[in-house]
Design a protein around this motif. Structure first.
Motif, mmCIF file in Angstrom:
data_model
loop_
_atom_site.group_PDB
_atom_site.id
_atom_site.type_symbol
_atom_site.label_atom_id
_atom_site.label_comp_id
_atom_site.label_asym_id
_atom_site.label_seq_id
_atom_site.Cartn_x
_atom_site.Cartn_y
_atom_site.Cartn_z
ATOM 1 N N GLU A 237 0.821 -1.213 0.000
ATOM 2 C CA GLU A 237 0.000 0.000 0.000
ATOM 3 C C GLU A 237 0.851 1.256 0.000
ATOM 4 N N ASP A 238 2.008 1.203 0.653
ATOM 5 C CA ASP A 238 2.906 2.361 0.664
ATOM 6 C C ASP A 238 3.461 2.635 -0.728
ATOM 7 N N LEU A 239 3.737 1.567 -1.481
ATOM 8 C CA LEU A 239 4.230 1.759 -2.848
ATOM 9 C C LEU A 239 3.190 2.461 -3.718
ATOM 10 N N ARG A 240 1.929 2.230 -3.422
ATOM 11 C CA ARG A 240 0.869 2.851 -4.200
ATOM 12 C C ARG A 240 0.568 4.270 -3.709
ATOM 13 N N GLU A 241 0.580 4.477 -2.395
ATOM 14 C CA GLU A 241 0.123 5.734 -1.820
ATOM 15 C C GLU A 241 1.245 6.749 -1.616
ATOM 16 N N ARG A 242 2.453 6.295 -1.400
ATOM 17 C CA ARG A 242 3.590 7.205 -1.213
ATOM 18 C C ARG A 242 4.826 6.616 -1.896
ATOM 19 N N PRO A 243 4.781 6.479 -3.216
ATOM 20 C CA PRO A 243 5.830 5.757 -3.941
ATOM 21 C C PRO A 243 7.212 6.392 -3.859
ATOM 22 N N VAL A 244 7.294 7.734 -3.954
ATOM 23 C CA VAL A 244 8.600 8.391 -3.930
ATOM 24 C C VAL A 244 9.287 8.154 -2.593
ATOM 25 N N GLU A 245 8.538 8.380 -1.494
ATOM 26 C CA GLU A 245 9.117 8.186 -0.165
ATOM 27 C C GLU A 245 9.497 6.728 0.064
ATOM 28 N N SER A 246 8.645 5.810 -0.409
ATOM 29 C CA SER A 246 8.920 4.383 -0.215
ATOM 30 C C SER A 246 10.193 3.961 -0.940
ATOM 31 N N MET A 247 10.344 4.412 -2.183
ATOM 32 C CA MET A 247 11.529 4.056 -2.949
ATOM 33 C C MET A 247 12.788 4.707 -2.365
ATOM 34 N N SER A 248 12.647 5.908 -1.856
ATOM 35 C CA SER A 248 13.799 6.588 -1.240
ATOM 36 C C SER A 248 14.226 5.872 0.032
ATOM 37 N N ASP A 249 13.246 5.449 0.838
ATOM 38 C CA ASP A 249 13.558 4.710 2.058
ATOM 39 C C ASP A 249 14.253 3.391 1.736
ATOM 40 N N LEU A 250 13.759 2.698 0.726
ATOM 41 C CA LEU A 250 14.356 1.429 0.324
ATOM 42 C C LEU A 250 15.767 1.635 -0.207
ATOM 43 N N SER A 251 15.952 2.674 -0.986
ATOM 44 C CA SER A 251 17.275 2.990 -1.521
ATOM 45 C C SER A 251 18.270 3.250 -0.394
ATOM 46 N N GLY A 252 17.799 3.948 0.637
ATOM 47 C CA GLY A 252 18.660 4.211 1.789
ATOM 48 C C GLY A 252 19.044 2.931 2.512
ATOM 49 N N PHE A 253 18.105 2.032 2.664
ATOM 50 C CA PHE A 253 18.379 0.736 3.295
ATOM 51 C C PHE A 253 19.449 -0.032 2.525
ATOM 52 N N LEU A 254 19.408 0.063 1.201
ATOM 53 C CA LEU A 254 20.373 -0.659 0.370
ATOM 54 C C LEU A 254 21.724 0.053 0.274
ATOM 55 N N GLY A 255 21.825 1.228 0.873
ATOM 56 C CA GLY A 255 23.087 1.958 0.854
ATOM 57 C C GLY A 255 23.390 2.633 -0.466
ATOM 58 N N LEU A 256 22.363 2.901 -1.253
ATOM 59 C CA LEU A 256 22.563 3.546 -2.553
ATOM 60 C C LEU A 256 22.587 5.061 -2.407
ATOM 61 N N PRO A 257 23.204 5.752 -3.350
ATOM 62 C CA PRO A 257 23.231 7.217 -3.294
ATOM 63 C C PRO A 257 21.814 7.790 -3.374
ATOM 64 N N THR A 258 21.640 8.972 -2.822
ATOM 65 C CA THR A 258 20.344 9.639 -2.869
ATOM 66 C C THR A 258 19.905 9.843 -4.319
ATOM 67 N N PHE A 259 18.633 9.579 -4.580
ATOM 68 C CA PHE A 259 18.113 9.691 -5.944
ATOM 69 C C PHE A 259 16.671 10.188 -5.869
ATOM 70 N N ASN A 260 16.315 11.077 -6.776
ATOM 71 C CA ASN A 260 14.945 11.591 -6.841
ATOM 72 C C ASN A 260 14.121 10.669 -7.739
ATOM 73 N N PHE A 261 13.205 9.926 -7.149
ATOM 74 C CA PHE A 261 12.422 8.937 -7.889
ATOM 75 C C PHE A 261 11.149 9.514 -8.508
ATOM 76 N N THR A 262 10.961 10.816 -8.418
ATOM 77 C CA THR A 262 9.711 11.424 -8.877
ATOM 78 C C THR A 262 9.395 11.084 -10.328
ATOM 79 N N ASN A 263 10.357 11.273 -11.214
ATOM 80 C CA ASN A 263 10.105 11.009 -12.633
ATOM 81 C C ASN A 263 9.877 9.529 -12.910
#
Length: 320
Positions: A237-263
């Motif tokens: 449900e978070d992927l559907r309702e707050r996708p940018v924040e969800s992907m950013s949180d997941l990216s942080g968990f994986l140790g990846l550089p900050t990325f703007n997932f909006t587009n």
């Protein structure tokens, strides 16, 4: 979806790793991380154990869960109703021309209701999950002396506030009873309604439409196998309702550089709404339509005419 650690354990680790890009290919594309999705892994302690041994120190586990009743309804629809309808349409019923029977007729007379299956499974879970029940006893017998889980069993024995480890999928549902009764939990239903179909190839999934939404039970085995810092769980449900924040949180968990997932997320969701795979996104409007069409009205009468709420069934599940 390789499912190496469950269904291909006779293959070598080299075989498993051959599904991933070579180091040369990986680096030439500027990639920073690789992974795979095997969505059938969560219910199985033996998979957690194999992964912890085979990929020790090199693994991040991502667990995507769904609102449990929505998940149960979806499983009922895709793993039971649709295969049952397909078989009924293909085989027909004695004395009838197949084309003369509507889908509505089949649903009403030859398919068990959602509530029927929930109640049958709940009775099985209530018995299996009681203190000292079969689920706890057999899980301890099989895994209690495993090097992966022994310490966790001991920790729970020393703290009576902790629930026991239970391999629900393996020990709570049993095996085939007879040619016409694929699981004990449906014996009474089949005896009362022999005209209804349930003996399908998807039995393993139909048996646990409730159980596979009890996420805490299988997750205990994964937290016993991996560091909590290496497991990340979030909701569909978070992927559907707050996708940018969800992907950013997941990216942080994986140790990846900050990325703007909006587009990226503005295009919609992948592998949803009939668009299988990751070549074509499903627009957000279509995603919402799919969600609304699959939403379960929990207090609505089911096809058997019962007015009891499915919430009443859910609240009676015997775990804390």
């Amino acid at each position: 979806q390789i499912h190496y650690f469950k269904y291909h354990t006779d293959e070598s680790m080299k075989w498993y790793l051959s599904h991933f890009p070579s180091a040369e290919t990986f680096l030439s594309r500027g990639a920073l991380i690789t992974g795979e999705a095997s969505p059938g892994y969560l219910p199985y302690p033996d998979v957690a154990r194999r992964m912890s041994h085979g990929l020790e120190g090199h693994t991040k586990i991502i667990v995507i869960v769904r609102e449990p009743l929505d998940r149960a309804w979806s499983s009922y629809k895709y793993n039971y109703v649709e295969p049952a309808l397909e078989r009924l349409k293909r085989s027909g019923l004695k004395g009838y021309v197949k084309s003369h029977l509507s889908e509505e007729y089949y649903r009403k007379h030859h398919i068990f209701s959602f509530e029927d299956l929930l109640r049958a499974e709940l009775n099985t879970l209530r018995e299996c999950l009681k203190p000292g029940g079969f689920g706890e006893t057999m899980s301890r017998k099989f895994f209690g002396h495993s090097t992966t889980f022994e310490d966790e069993f001991n920790r729970r024995d020393a703290d009576d506030t902790l629930e026991p480890l239970v391999d629900l999928d393996e020990y709570c549902y049993g095996g085939r009873v007879s040619k016409n009764v694929p699981r004990e939990q449906w014996s009474e239903l089949i005896a009362d309604h022999p005209e209804k179909i349930i003996n399908l190839p998807t039995t393993k999934l139909i048996q646990s439409i409730l159980g596979r939404g009890l996420y805490t039970l299988p997750l205990e085995w994964w937290y016993a196998s991996f560091s909590a810092n290496d497991i990340y769980m979030f909701c569909n449900e978070d992927l559907r309702e707050r996708p940018v924040e969800s992907m950013s949180d997941l990216s942080g968990f994986l140790g990846l550089p900050t990325f703007n997932f909006t587009n990226v997320v503005s295009k919609g969701m992948y592998n949803v709404g009939g668009n299988e795979g990751y070549d074509k996104p499903t627009s957000w409007d279509e995603v919402e339509e799919v969600h609304e069409s699959e939403s379960l009205f929990l207090d609505k009468k089911d096809t058997s005419g019962s007015t009891s709420s499915v919430n009443d069934i859910w609240s009676d599940i015997p775990i804390s």
